[in-house]
Design a protein around this motif. Structure first.
Motif, mmCIF file in Angstrom:
data_model
loop_
_atom_site.group_PDB
_atom_site.id
_atom_site.type_symbol
_atom_site.label_atom_id
_atom_site.label_comp_id
_atom_site.label_asym_id
_atom_site.label_seq_id
_atom_site.Cartn_x
_atom_site.Cartn_y
_atom_site.Cartn_z
ATOM 1 N N ARG A 1 0.841 -1.207 0.000
ATOM 2 C CA ARG A 1 0.000 0.000 0.000
ATOM 3 C C ARG A 1 0.874 1.254 0.000
ATOM 4 O O ARG A 1 0.582 2.223 -0.687
ATOM 5 N N TYR A 2 1.968 1.235 0.760
ATOM 6 C CA TYR A 2 2.896 2.362 0.736
ATOM 7 C C TYR A 2 3.428 2.559 -0.689
ATOM 8 O O TYR A 2 3.448 3.678 -1.210
ATOM 9 N N TYR B 1 0.934 4.189 -2.792
ATOM 10 C CA TYR B 1 0.877 5.643 -2.575
ATOM 11 C C TYR B 1 2.000 6.324 -3.352
ATOM 12 O O TYR B 1 1.787 7.362 -3.980
ATOM 13 N N HIS C 1 1.028 6.330 -6.935
ATOM 14 C CA HIS C 1 -0.292 6.934 -7.168
ATOM 15 C C HIS C 1 -1.305 5.945 -7.736
ATOM 16 O O HIS C 1 -2.077 6.276 -8.628
ATOM 17 N N LEU D 1 -5.251 0.971 -3.778
ATOM 18 C CA LEU D 1 -5.490 1.456 -2.419
ATOM 19 C C LEU D 1 -6.953 1.277 -2.016
ATOM 20 O O LEU D 1 -7.241 0.838 -0.902
ATOM 21 N N ILE E 1 -8.126 10.034 -1.720
ATOM 22 C CA ILE E 1 -6.779 9.507 -1.952
ATOM 23 C C ILE E 1 -6.101 10.265 -3.092
ATOM 24 O O ILE E 1 -4.937 10.656 -2.992
ATOM 25 N N PHE F 1 -2.429 12.897 -3.250
ATOM 26 C CA PHE F 1 -1.243 12.770 -4.112
ATOM 27 C C PHE F 1 -0.704 14.123 -4.569
ATOM 28 O O PHE F 1 0.462 14.221 -4.942
ATOM 29 N N TRP G 1 6.408 10.792 -1.305
ATOM 30 C CA TRP G 1 6.809 9.846 -0.272
ATOM 31 C C TRP G 1 8.285 9.532 -0.414
ATOM 32 O O TRP G 1 8.765 9.277 -1.504
#
Length: 153
Positions: free
Chosen positions: A37-38, A41, A44, A49, A66, A70, A75
């Motif tokens: 999931r990270y 993210y 994108h 997710l 979500i 972005f 991240w």
């Protein structure tokens, strides 16, 4: 071209989180799901997710929220603090560092995520911010006090 997985495994992305994100395989643990999931993210991937969010905890505006997250978020690093698994329920505590590209400010998201295994698949349900004393060592492993590290935002 060799591309490291964003989850910090030091493995090739195509051999680490990509098979999960692309639907070729499912996560064997909540930790594996959390790391994928990270990575989603970072890349994108809204669809992944939303799909890995437990159906009972999804809201109609989840995908839109979500996507908005972005906009100015880059991240940078994931650190796993702890994991705890009890049958079909699991917790993963982590710190994810990111840059707000609009303000150029560095931040850290410290969360204890809750996961449930349903019909053989792990799903994210919710997360809470763990309480860490300002003068305690930062759980990210930096050996700095929390107030001088991840707690400074």
């Amino acid at each position: 071209m060799f591309k490291l997985c964003p989850c910090g495994s030091l493995k090739e992305f195509s051999e680490c989180c990509h098979p999960l994100i692309s639907g070729q395989t499912i996560a064997s643990s909540a930790l594996e799901l959390m790391k994928s999931r990270y990575s989603a993210y970072v890349s994108h991937d809204v669809e992944y997710l939303v799909t890995t969010w437990h159906p009972d905890f999804r809201s109609p505006e989840l995908a839109e929220a979500i996507t908005r997250s972005f906009e100015h978020t880059e991240w940078r690093e994931l650190s796993i603090v702890s994991t705890a698994e009890h049958g079909n329920e699991s917790y993963v505590e982590f710190i994810a560092k990111y840059l707000d590209s609009q303000t150029q400010q560095q931040y850290a998201l410290h969360e204890r995520s809750h996961f449930i295994k349903l019909h053989g698949s792990w799903y994210y349900t919710s997360g809470m911010k763990p309480q860490v004393g300002r003068n305690e060592l930062c759980p990210c492993g930096s050996m700095k006090k929390y107030k001088k590290c991840c707690g400074n935002n």
